[in-house]
Design an enzyme around this catalytic site. Structure first.
Site, PDB file in Angstrom:
ATOM      1  N   GLY A  59      -8.709 -13.521  -1.500  1.00  0.00           N
ATOM      2  CA  GLY A  59      -9.411 -12.274  -1.770  1.00  0.00           C
ATOM      3  C   GLY A  59      -9.978 -12.291  -3.178  1.00  0.00           C
ATOM      4  O   GLY A  59     -10.076 -11.270  -3.847  1.00  0.00           O
ATOM      5  N   ALA A 104     -12.917 -12.748  -4.474  1.00  0.00           N
ATOM      6  CA  ALA A 104     -14.228 -12.193  -4.820  1.00  0.00           C
ATOM      7  C   ALA A 104     -14.228 -10.670  -4.853  1.00  0.00           C
ATOM      8  O   ALA A 104     -15.259 -10.066  -5.140  1.00  0.00           O
ATOM      9  CB  ALA A 104     -15.297 -12.691  -3.839  1.00  0.00           C
ATOM     10  N   ARG A 116      -2.690   5.551   2.121  1.00  0.00           N
ATOM     11  CA  ARG A 116      -2.305   4.141   2.259  1.00  0.00           C
ATOM     12  C   ARG A 116      -1.982   3.799   3.705  1.00  0.00           C
ATOM     13  O   ARG A 116      -2.158   2.666   4.145  1.00  0.00           O
ATOM     14  CB  ARG A 116      -1.119   3.830   1.339  1.00  0.00           C
ATOM     15  CG  ARG A 116      -1.533   3.674  -0.128  1.00  0.00           C
ATOM     16  CD  ARG A 116      -0.345   3.352  -1.006  1.00  0.00           C
ATOM     17  NE  ARG A 116      -0.758   2.976  -2.353  1.00  0.00           N
ATOM     18  CZ  ARG A 116      -1.050   3.825  -3.314  1.00  0.00           C
ATOM     19  NH1 ARG A 116      -0.979   5.123  -3.070  1.00  0.00           N
ATOM     20  NH2 ARG A 116      -1.410   3.406  -4.509  1.00  0.00           N
ATOM     21  N   ILE A 157      -0.290  -8.152  -3.047  1.00  0.00           N
ATOM     22  CA  ILE A 157      -0.875  -6.996  -3.731  1.00  0.00           C
ATOM     23  C   ILE A 157      -1.495  -6.041  -2.718  1.00  0.00           C
ATOM     24  O   ILE A 157      -1.539  -4.826  -2.928  1.00  0.00           O
ATOM     25  CB  ILE A 157      -1.941  -7.464  -4.747  1.00  0.00           C
ATOM     26  CG1 ILE A 157      -1.267  -8.160  -5.937  1.00  0.00           C
ATOM     27  CG2 ILE A 157      -2.800  -6.311  -5.232  1.00  0.00           C
ATOM     28  CD1 ILE A 157      -2.239  -8.750  -6.950  1.00  0.00           C
ATOM     29  N   ASP A 202       3.091   0.064 -11.373  1.00  0.00           N
ATOM     30  CA  ASP A 202       3.894   1.278 -11.541  1.00  0.00           C
ATOM     31  C   ASP A 202       4.680   1.232 -12.852  1.00  0.00           C
ATOM     32  O   ASP A 202       4.828   2.239 -13.536  1.00  0.00           O
ATOM     33  CB  ASP A 202       4.852   1.435 -10.353  1.00  0.00           C
ATOM     34  CG  ASP A 202       4.131   1.460  -9.028  1.00  0.00           C
ATOM     35  OD1 ASP A 202       2.997   1.983  -8.972  1.00  0.00           O
ATOM     36  OD2 ASP A 202       4.686   0.933  -8.041  1.00  0.00           O
ATOM     37  N   HIS A 262       5.828   1.462  -3.349  1.00  0.00           N
ATOM     38  CA  HIS A 262       4.578   1.340  -4.107  1.00  0.00           C
ATOM     39  C   HIS A 262       3.515   2.317  -3.590  1.00  0.00           C
ATOM     40  O   HIS A 262       2.343   1.992  -3.518  1.00  0.00           O
ATOM     41  CB  HIS A 262       4.066  -0.103  -4.026  1.00  0.00           C
ATOM     42  CG  HIS A 262       2.883  -0.388  -4.912  1.00  0.00           C
ATOM     43  ND1 HIS A 262       2.879  -0.125  -6.258  1.00  0.00           N
ATOM     44  CD2 HIS A 262       1.660  -0.901  -4.624  1.00  0.00           C
ATOM     45  CE1 HIS A 262       1.708  -0.476  -6.772  1.00  0.00           C
ATOM     46  NE2 HIS A 262       0.947  -0.947  -5.795  1.00  0.00           N
TER      47      HIS A 262
END
Length: 325
Positions: free
Chosen positions: A8, A10, A88, A118, A151, A179
């Site tokens: 990922g 870019a 989310r 991530i 966080d 998260h």
């Protein structure tokens, strides 16, 4: 020295993260993968005067496999970003399959690599990564983590702002839980050095740490979410892993992980009633060496902890159920 792959690369997190990794003396080679633009990003980075060579790959011509070959650490910011009004949980529909497919290839190509997730929602995507690696019989609990460092960074930053402390890095505030939203629990009572906050300050800081992403999404008016700050936080966590893997002692970071299988983790999991939870972790050459519990939290934090656990249970189960379907 270590080869790092960014999946990922870019994207709005991937590009600044790759830039930071290119500057690291701990990175001997950088491999970038994305469905678009990764070779161009690689060429761009190769104009920087640091030693690590950068190569970029697209999906065509077995690019993902090439990007992962020989990787010691894989960091994954791939997926869609959150937009205004999007929770989310709504991210889950797209990003769940992204994580499953990428981690499936990791299991085949570089099964001994560190894997750092991530991609949101991390509360659910990390369980997907773990279950995927388990299916391929290559899961090492000491090497697979959800990155919650942002966080921690926010907790010290917002507390320093509230108290007019010039250097946020002078504060160390543990942040545990998950998260997203109420699952994030900054333990302000455990700040090092200790800080004196009014109840209003405590509540305001806690809310900003929990919902700071919303602040950015709104300010960007649909043009993105937390990207540069997340890249910084992701880089900090990668650096900590690589320092520990290189033999540096005393490395400790909070992260979201599967606690059973980590020394000290099973006890924490049983006391909380959840297998996945962000806690302070001591790192060594092989990865997570010890999960650390945080004791003597305040009554107020105990209430927030109960809320966090209740919400996390659903998030975790959602990820596990996806892999079972």
């Amino acid at each position: 020295m270590h080869k790092v792959s960014v999946l990922g690369a870019a994207g709005q997190i991937g590009q600044p993260l790759s830039l930071l990794l290119k500057t690291s003396p701990l990175v001997s080679a950088l491999s970038l993968y994305d469905i678009v633009h990764a070779p161009g990003v690689a060429i761009d980075l190769n104009h920087i005067d640091t030693p690590a060579p950068v190569n970029g790959f697209l999906a065509a011509d077995d690019g993902l496999r090439k990007a992962l070959t020989g990787a010691d650490l894989v960091v994954i910011p791939a997926g869609i970003a959150r937009k205004p009004g999007m929770t989310r949980d709504q991210l889950f529909e797209t990003n769940a399959s992204v994580i499953r497919d990428l981690v499936t290839e990791i299991a085949k190509v570089c099964p001994k690599a560190f894997v750092l997730i991530i991609t949101n929602p991390v509360n659910s995507t990390l369980p997907i990564a773990v279950e995927t690696l388990k299916k391929h019989n290559v899961y090492d609990p000491k090497k697979v983590f959800g990155v919650t460092t942002l966080d921690v960074v926010r907790a010290s930053t917002f507390t320093a702002q509230a108290l007019q402390i010039s250097d946020p890095k002078s504060l160390r505030i543990p942040v545990v839980g998950g998260h997203s939203g109420a699952t994030i629990l900054p333990l302000l009572s455990q700040a090092n050095p200790l800080v004196k906050l009014t109840d209003d300050q405590r509540d305001a800081i806690t809310y900003r740490v929990q919902f700071g992403g919303d602040e950015i999404v709104k300010a960007k008016a649909g043009a993105g979410s937390a990207t540069t700050c997340m890249a910084y936080a992701g880089f900090r966590f990668v650096q900590s892993i690589l320092k520990a893997a290189s033999g540096e002692k005393g490395i400790k970071e909070e992260c979201y992980l599967y606690l059973p299988g980590i020394p000290g983790g099973d006890k924490i999991a049983k006391s909380l009633g959840v297998d996945y939870f962000a806690v302070p972790v001591e790192f060594g050459v092989s990865g997570a060496e010890k999960a650390l519990s945080v004791s003597e939290i305040s009554k107020h934090e105990e209430t927030l902890l109960a809320t966090a656990i209740a919400e996390l249970k659903g998030n975790i189960q959602k990820g596990i159920a996806f892999c079972s379907s």
